[in-house]
Design a protein around this motif. Structure first.
Motif, PDB file in Angstrom:
ATOM      1  N   GLY A  70       0.673  -1.306   0.028  1.00 25.67           N
ATOM      2  CA  GLY A  70      -0.105  -0.089   0.059  1.00 25.67           C
ATOM      3  C   GLY A  70       0.670   1.083   0.060  1.00 25.67           C
ATOM      4  N   THR A  71       1.975   1.191  -0.358  1.00 23.18           N
ATOM      5  CA  THR A  71       2.890   2.588  -0.461  1.00 23.18           C
ATOM      6  C   THR A  71       3.304   2.638  -1.775  1.00 23.18           C
ATOM      7  OG1 THR A  71       4.733   0.985   0.129  1.00 23.18           O
ATOM      8  CG2 THR A  71       3.753   1.939   1.697  1.00 23.18           C
ATOM      9  N   GLY A  72       2.854   2.208  -2.948  1.00 28.54           N
ATOM     10  CA  GLY A  72       2.921   2.797  -4.338  1.00 28.54           C
ATOM     11  C   GLY A  72       3.918   2.216  -5.006  1.00 28.54           C
ATOM     12  N   LYS A  73       4.246   0.776  -4.936  1.00 28.61           N
ATOM     13  CA  LYS A  73       5.263  -0.117  -5.774  1.00 28.61           C
ATOM     14  C   LYS A  73       4.928   0.044  -7.156  1.00 28.61           C
ATOM     15  CE  LYS A  73       5.271  -3.666  -3.369  1.00 28.61           C
ATOM     16  NZ  LYS A  73       4.594  -3.257  -1.946  1.00 28.61           N
ATOM     17  N   THR A  74       3.542  -0.124  -7.273  1.00 27.94           N
ATOM     18  CA  THR A  74       2.983  -0.310  -8.854  1.00 27.94           C
ATOM     19  C   THR A  74       3.529   1.196  -9.632  1.00 27.94           C
ATOM     20  OG1 THR A  74       1.121  -1.636  -8.250  1.00 27.94           O
ATOM     21  CG2 THR A  74       0.890  -0.345 -10.351  1.00 27.94           C
ATOM     22  N   LEU A  75       3.213   2.264  -9.073  1.00 26.47           N
ATOM     23  CA  LEU A  75       3.803   3.543  -9.825  1.00 26.47           C
ATOM     24  C   LEU A  75       5.086   3.533  -9.871  1.00 26.47           C
ATOM     25  CD1 LEU A  75       2.081   5.600 -11.274  1.00 26.47           C
ATOM     26  CD2 LEU A  75       2.169   6.963  -9.241  1.00 26.47           C
ATOM     27  N   ALA A  76       5.688   2.996  -8.959  1.00 24.19           N
ATOM     28  CA  ALA A  76       7.259   3.003  -8.899  1.00 24.19           C
ATOM     29  C   ALA A  76       7.678   2.481 -10.204  1.00 24.19           C
ATOM     30  CB  ALA A  76       7.934   2.337  -7.592  1.00 24.19           C
ATOM     31  N   TYR A  77       7.196   1.570 -10.633  1.00 24.76           N
ATOM     32  CA  TYR A  77       7.828   0.926 -11.968  1.00 24.76           C
ATOM     33  C   TYR A  77       6.838   1.395 -13.187  1.00 24.76           C
ATOM     34  CZ  TYR A  77       4.208  -2.810 -11.289  1.00 24.76           C
ATOM     35  OH  TYR A  77       3.188  -3.558 -11.032  1.00 24.76           O
TER      36      TYR A  77
END
Length: 454
Positions: A53-60
């Motif tokens: 829930g800390t934004g890993k998806t948008l990180a890539y």
């Protein structure tokens, strides 16, 4: 979404992409995004670890969309352990790609039927279709192969992925994202995948907004305890996790008899049914979703306030993935663990209580939940753990792990560091046990530790 991180506009991103991110509410970067995105923009691979829930998806996603703007051929391949997670990321990427180069440029490959004509730039799939992707598409421009929930791909039944990715590994184009990769596995992963950069922003296993609770059912059977706890937690939006698929029909029957609205889902179901049920649950204002651990990885249901573990999974990391379905992106949520009055249930809870997260304790009665001081679960903790014999055994193990046949520089310092770490963990466990015995909360200790580290 972070309110304090650097703005996405501070990165060397195409203006069209920053505008699309802004339009969709992504203005500032979370810590994992801030530290991961620059590596991928520079064409370097990365092992990125961050709580759920800390934004890993948008990180890539952000750097991969940037690269896709510059090519009409596939530039990245994303691999997922489950179709449910694939569908969720696909929806995010399609939404962002719509105003950039058209959503059809982001292609989800769930089965061979999805290999249709077109010019996709970003391909999403599961490992078993990876060889076919290489055969069907011109992948000469692929710069990134991303493993989302990589620990599940590499260690939980998809170990053959290492041989499948051998060419990409040699090129140094494989990146690995996870919330729960154990620290001792980091070196193994970076070596096997030839990853040169590590980002680890975990100061907790789950996001800070998640509160963890043990619910101790002293004089109830499992079915009565389950129904009593569900009644006490409703009305809310809740995911109930079970460790075994054959438990779902039994719990479903109980809820049906009580007239409680629910959905039931497990990984063996048809993929279209899984997608339909997940979307239906997202639209429900309140209700219950019964699920196996298939759903614990990466699925985002923003307004899910409660997670309930009917029983605990074989690996503690799976519990924390379950808990991560709530308290996402700066919100708050509660994760409850039902603890029955039998040795297996108690032992599993004891093992979980020794992890870094702190748990409050409730007693479950027919009248509802009552806060407890900790005497039930923690009364036997510490006697064995605090013994000098156990500590000395742990020290000997640490020394043997650090030993080397060859004399290396700073050998004595390394051994002493390993011994000091064992003693520190031992003291921490003693402190937590004493706090619990006196009726305090372990959370107070962890919060003091976090403040001290800052």
């Amino acid at each position: 979404m972070s309110d304090t991180g650097l703005p996405f506009s501070s990165l060397a991103l195409d203006r069209c992409l920053t505008d699309v991110l802004s339009k969709n509410g992504f203005l500032r970067m979370s810590p994992v995004q801030e530290k991961t995105i620059p590596f991928l923009l520079r064409g370097e691979n990365v092992l990125s670890l961050s709580p759920t829930g800390t934004g890993k998806t948008l990180a890539y996603a952000a750097p991969l969309l940037e690269k896709a703007l510059k090519s009409e051929k596939p530039t990245s391949i994303l691999l997922f352990p489950t179709v449910a997670l694939l569908d969720q990321v696909h929806q995010v990427l399609r939404t962002l790609a719509r105003d950039l180069f058209g959503e059809e440029a982001v292609k989800a490959l769930r089965s061979r039927k999805d290999f249709t004509r077109g010019n996709p730039r970003i391909l999403l799939s599961t490992p078993h279709l990876y060889p076919e992707i290489l055969a069907r598409y011109d992948t000469s421009m692929v710069q990134d192969v991303v493993l989302d929930e990589g620990d599940m791909l590499v260690y939980d039944g998809f170990s053959e992925i290492l041989s499948l990715l051998s060419s990409a590994i040699r090129k140094g184009s494989v990146s690995f994202f996870s919330a729960s990769l154990p620290t001792q596995k980091v070196r193994e992963v970076t070596k096997s995948l030839r990853i040169s950069n590590v980002v680890d922003v975990r100061d907790a296993i789950t996001a800070h907004g998640v509160r963890h609770h043990f619910v101790f059912a002293r004089s109830m059977g499992p079915e009565e305890a389950f129904l009593s706890l569900v009644r006490a937690l409703l009305p809310t939006k809740m995911i109930v996790f079970v460790s075994r698929g054959d438990t779902l029909p039994r719990l479903s029957s109980l809820l049906k008899k009580e007239g409680i609205e629910f959905l039931s889902l497990q990984g063996q179901e048809d993929k279209r049914d899984i997608r339909r049920k997940v979307e239906l649950f997202r639209r429900m204002p309140i209700g219950i979703l019964l699920a196996t651990d298939y759903l614990s990885r990466g699925i985002d249901v923003p307004d899910c306030k409660v997670v309930l573990s009917y029983d605990l999974p074989r690996r503690a990391d799976y519990y924390f993935h379950r808990a991560g379905r709530t308290g996402r992106f700066g919100t708050e949520g509660d994760s409850y663990v039902l603890v029955l009055d039998d040795e297996e249930s108690l032992d599993n809870a004891r093992r979980l209580s020794r992890r870094e997260e702190s748990f409050d304790l409730f007693a479950l009665t027919r009248e509802g939940l009552k806060s407890q001081r900790g005497q039930y679960l923690f009364k036997s903790l510490g006697k064995k753990d605090q013994s000098n014999e156990r500590l000395q055994k742990q020290i000997r193990h640490a020394v043997n792990e650090t030993k080397s046949k060859k004399v290396k520089p700073n050998y004595k310092k390394k051994v002493q560091k390993a011994v000091d770490l064992v003693k520190l963990k031992h003291r921490k466990k003693v402190v937590l046990t004493n706090i619990a015995r006196k009726g305090g909360k372990a959370q107070d200790y962890h919060e003091d530790e976090r403040r001290r580290k800052r």
